[in-house]
Enzyme design. Structure first.
Site, short mmCIF file in Angstrom:
data_model
loop_
_atom_site.label_atom_id
_atom_site.label_comp_id
_atom_site.label_asym_id
_atom_site.label_seq_id
_atom_site.Cartn_x
_atom_site.Cartn_y
_atom_site.Cartn_z
N ASP A 112 0.78 -1.34 -0.06
CA ASP A 112 0.11 0.08 0.00
C ASP A 112 0.91 1.28 -0.01
OD1 ASP A 112 -2.14 1.37 0.13
OD2 ASP A 112 -2.63 0.99 2.20
N ASP A 168 -8.91 3.85 -2.26
CA ASP A 168 -9.95 4.22 -1.38
C ASP A 168 -11.01 5.06 -1.83
OD1 ASP A 168 -7.57 3.40 0.52
OD2 ASP A 168 -6.85 5.47 0.46
N GLU A 177 2.66 4.79 -4.23
CA GLU A 177 2.57 5.67 -5.30
C GLU A 177 3.98 6.36 -5.89
OE1 GLU A 177 -0.88 4.44 -4.19
OE2 GLU A 177 0.19 5.69 -3.12
#
Length: 901
Positions: free
Chosen positions: A498, A574, A501
């Site tokens: 997670d 999300d 990015e």
């Protein structure tokens, strides 16, 4: 999981409101290289035809622009898979420009070009049979890709090719204009560009196309929209909590593949660049330019649709591949040959996953596990978020709440269940933590522009970020997952990447500064969109190494790039518990599927906020018909295990999860197809019905493989849904009522809260388990049932793929079983669909259901090789023309026939 915390933690980042979000992220007008390319002036490039050299990889030309004395090198390479590669770099750069490594699975096999035709204005090159050609025009430079003398795509038709040469830094920034080229300010962040302006861009015209798809990840419709009315599509991986829907704003991952479709051709454009990228799309009828030489013959009509695609990237080289199809399956195969096929997951990963930020301790995990058994709801994996660690240090366990993690995993494994834990790319800056010291001393962290360790902020507070672009970092990180290194881990522990990015809480656009420095001296701007790709790769390699190369890994990643399909699964990040997010999840997942990332899903129920019971049930119904099936919720939301909403809701959720488990043989077979042929699991309607223009814009329903049509209910209080049943000659069978419907129509179907609209396509055969079980491992003990949906000619066919569900023996020892099931002239046959398979399984078929059998048979006989024929008991239902043959005991691995007289 983005920047979300419980309200009591007021010293940490809070959920941004809309105003804050707008300030946090850029629009295209805030990006200097985008403004420069859109404002021009255009480069007046000439192709110097007399510089052509034919090579073993194709042909090279020099391009020249007189005003700025720009010299570029154009390389054209036709691949053997009907793909044309266009590569443009500086002829003599002062230093190397970044070229994306590791995304292509190898150097493509090229065909050699030959000169087919030459004039003073152009040269036409052909290869192989000569059906495809490339025509290079001298001035203004453009490049046409032809099929049977008809232009299918033109590169640089509007002269938008843009290439900013690398420069030596000026001694001083003399004026604001020069200064803006070498540094850029957004809010309080200053981006210093070591190489100055280095952006690239190009436009392509796709002739005859008005429908284009792809370019994930955006929360938008499946069909890409004309961008003249607003923002371009942005490809820049960002942590965007509660992202807006119907937006072209870039999200967690990027796949720079655009797919165009028209009734007689499917075509792709793959722009291999990992820097920030914008894509403008313009739909229009074709227009002849009077001041240009006439193009190749396009069509007998004067005007036809066309789509112009304008790519703009901040750095790197132009590396553009045109995938020529011409059919959807051929295009998917061409892309998979370039970037790799979907990894074949372990079977447990196709079951249901239960996740929450966070299950608080070992007792909580065991209670949730027991709840699934108590309510007879299947599941395979329970997940732990960041709170399971010791102070947000990954590869550790909270000593109070998870004192014996190995025993907890063994407890779950005894019940054939697995655990997944989170492993983010940031490391807590803690010199007392041995793993941090090891990474720091090994040089495994990203550095800032001054050459010092880059420090950002994430869940642990001040953090350093692993430089996964460095092969040594990836190897070190992979070794961290070894059972001797990762204390408390067992072989039944799997991974979740997670925040990769990467997410940096107080960074520009909540990510890493572009002037941070990676392995090899490359700036972060050059490879930003590859960061999560590389962590996903390293995690996958870590799990494979842990098992000695024998066991298939499972790794879920939020960030991704082209080629991430080789490493595991992705999800849509999300989302929010609302109907609009349920609805948008379908086109988002379809976009991922058409660009190779077929193992994908969305958080069931929405990550943040609280779904009402109706929304939760509808979301489970939709997600059970999608590849990755996980319930997940934020720490600020209420608990939402399936049994917390009353018995009616529990029963509805139980029903769809059990049906998902029953259908796993079909899902697993589809994964085998994706793994070997590149075919997506979820298919937009146009993929299966390429000539039905009514299907080209449909994105609320889809095909699961070629046999099932799913139309999830995504409206509150729905009493009916409209379902497009394509194909004038098709027949569609409602899988619940068994009723047959003719194709070529839009069906209005009454629905209740229990209705999940799914139809089986005539001419298909599907295998299911005859019942459900507590986990996928237990499911393997249950016999199969076969559903045969007859076409109007009384025929049907399908496949079933089986292996051990967990190891690489299917690859290394050919330990798989691929069976073909076909029915014609009243005979259902089971035969090998692949002679290589050596997997001898004990799986048996218990029953066969035949839909669309027009009359009651007199006898049903079973013929097994080497045995006498036997008669079989059967039931026939006149109302729905359905035959059910029960009490069978036919081994899947054996040849047999059922004769219906």
């Amino acid at each position: 999981m983005a920047e979300v915390i419980e309200p009591v933690c007021s010293d940490n980042p809070a959920v941004p409101d809309d105003a804050t979000k707008k300030e946090k992220f850029k629009k295209s007008e805030d990006v200097a290289f985008y403004r420069r390319q859109m404002q021009g002036p255009k480069l007046q490039l000439r192709a110097l035809l007399d510089t052509m050299v034919l090579t073993e990889k194709g042909a090279c030309f020099e391009l020249f622009e007189s005003d700025k004395q720009t010299r570029l090198l154009l390389s054209l390479s036709p691949c053997k898979s009907d793909t044309v590669r266009i590569l443009i770099d500086e002829l003599r750069p002062i230093r190397a420009r970044y070229r994306v490594p590791d995304v292509l699975t190898g150097e493509p096999q090229y065909d050699q070009l030959r000169v087919e035709r030459r004039t003073k204005d152009s040269v036409t090159l052909a290869w192989s049979s000569g059906r495809y050609q490339i025509r290079v025009w001298h001035f203004p430079f453009r490049l046409e890709v032809l099929c049977d003398d008809e232009a299918v795509a033109t590169f640089n038709p509007k002269g938008k090719l843009w290439f900013e040469k690398l420069q030596h830094p000026p001694r001083q920034l003399e004026d604001d204009q020069t200064s803006s080229l070498w540094q850029e300010t957004f809010r309080e962040f200053v981006d210093v560009k070591a190489n100055g302006p280095s952006s690239i861009g190009a436009d392509l015209c796709l002739h005859g196309f008005r429908h284009v798809y792809g370019l994930p990840e955006h929360a938008d419709s499946l069909q890409l929209r004309d961008t003249r009315d607003g923002e371009p599509y942005r490809l820049y991986n960002l942590d965007v909590f509660a992202y807006g829907v119907y937006s072209r704003f870039g999200l967690y991952g990027s796949v720079p593949l655009l797919v165009a479709h028209k009734p007689d051709r499917t075509l792709g454009v793959f722009w291999l660049n990992a820097s920030e990228t914008f894509v403008n799309i313009y739909h229009s009828p074709a227009e002849r330019q009077d001041d240009q030489p006439p193009p190749a013959k396009i069509s007998s009509s004067q005007l036809q649709p066309e789509t112009d695609v304008h790519w703009m990237s901040e750095s790197g080289v132009i590396d553009c591949m045109i995938l020529l199809g011409p059919t959807p399956p051929q295009l998917f195969s061409q892309y998979a040959q370039l970037t790799g096929y979907q990894a074949l997951p372990p079977l447990f990963a196709l079951g249901y996953h239960q996740c929450r930020w966070n299950y608080k301790d070992e007792a909580d995990v065991k209670a949730v596990d027991a709840g699934f058994d108590r309510h007879n709801i299947p599941y395979d994996v329970i997940w732990l978020d960041i709170e399971h660690t010791d102070g947000k240090r990954y590869f550790t366990w909270d000593p109070v709440n998870f004192p014996d993690p190995a025993h907890l995993q063994q407890y779950l494994q005894y019940k054939n269940r697995k655990m997944v834990v989170i492993s983010d790319p940031h490391f807590k800056s803690d010199p007392n933590w041995a793993l941090y010291r090891e990474a720091r001393d090994g040089g495994y962290f990203v550095k800032d522009r001054e050459g010092q360790l880059y420090k950002g902020s994430c869940w642990p507070g001040e953090s350093s970020y692993l430089d996964f672009s460095n092969p040594e970092t990836r190897a070190w990180y992979s070794r961290c997952f070894g059972l001797n290194n990762y204390k408390g881990s067992t072989p039944s522990l799997f991974l979740w990447n997670d925040m990769n990015e990467p997410s940096v809480f107080w960074g520009p656009e909540q990510t890493m500064p572009k002037d941070a420095v990676h392995f090899g001296g490359w700036e972060h701007r050059d490879l930003h969109n590859l960061y999560g790709f590389y962590q996903h790769m390293a995690s996958m390699e870590g799990l494979i190494t842990r098992s000695g190369g024998s066991e298939r890994p499972f790794v879920l990643s939020r960030s991704f790039f082209a080629g991430s399909q080789r490493f595991g699964a992705v999800w849509t990040g999300d989302n929010v518990a609302s109907w609009e997010y349920l609805k948008i999840s379908i086109p988002m997942l379809l976009s991922l599927n058409v660009t190779g990332l077929v193992f994908c899903g969305a958080d069931v129920g929405g990550f943040s906020k609280d779904p009402d019971p109706e929304l939760l049930v509808r979301w489970y119904q939709a997600a059970a018909l999608q590849p990755f099936f996980r319930g997940h919720s934020a720490i600020t939301s209420k608990r939402r295990e399936p049994w917390l909403f009353g018995e009616a809701v529990t029963a509805a959720i139980r029903s769809v999860i059990q049906e998902r488990y029953c259908l796993l043989p079909y899902w697993y077979t589809l994964f085998h197809q994706a793994h070997t042929s590149g075919l997506p699991l979820l298919r937009p309607m146009w993929v299966e019905f390429p000539q039905e223009q009514e299907a080209f814009t449909v994105d609320n329903q889809y095909m699961i493989g070629s046999a099932l049509l799913a139309c999830p209910v995504t409206e509150p209080g729905a009493e009916e849904v409209k379902v497009l049943l394509p194909g004038q000659t098709e027949i569609w069978y409602d899988i619940d009522s068994k009723q047959a419907y003719e194709g070529g129509r839009t069906l209005t179907l009454p629905v209740t809260l229990d209705t999940v609209p799914v139809f089986q396509r005539a001419g298909s055969v599907i295998c299911r388990r005859a019942g459900s079980a507590s986990s996928t491992a237990q499911l393997q003990k249950i016999p199969l049932s076969i559903s045969v949906a007859l076409s109007s000619q009384g025929a049907a066919d399908g496949e079933l793929y089986l292996d051990d569900g967990h190891s690489f023996d299917y690859r290394d020892r050919k330990a798989f079983c691929l069976r073909g099931l076909s029915m014609v002239s009243g005979r259902l046959r089971c035969r090998p669909a692949n002679e290589e398979g050596t997997f001898d399984c004990d799986t048996v078929i218990h029953s066969v259901t035949i839909l669309g059998l027009k009359s009651r048979p007199s006898t049903v006989a079973v013929h097994v090789s080497g045995a006498e024929d036997t008669s079989a008991a059967f039931q026939y239902m006149d109302t729905c023309c359905t035959l059910i043959v029960n009490s069978l005991n036919l081994r899947v691995a054996q040849d047999w026939e059922i004769h219906i007289e």
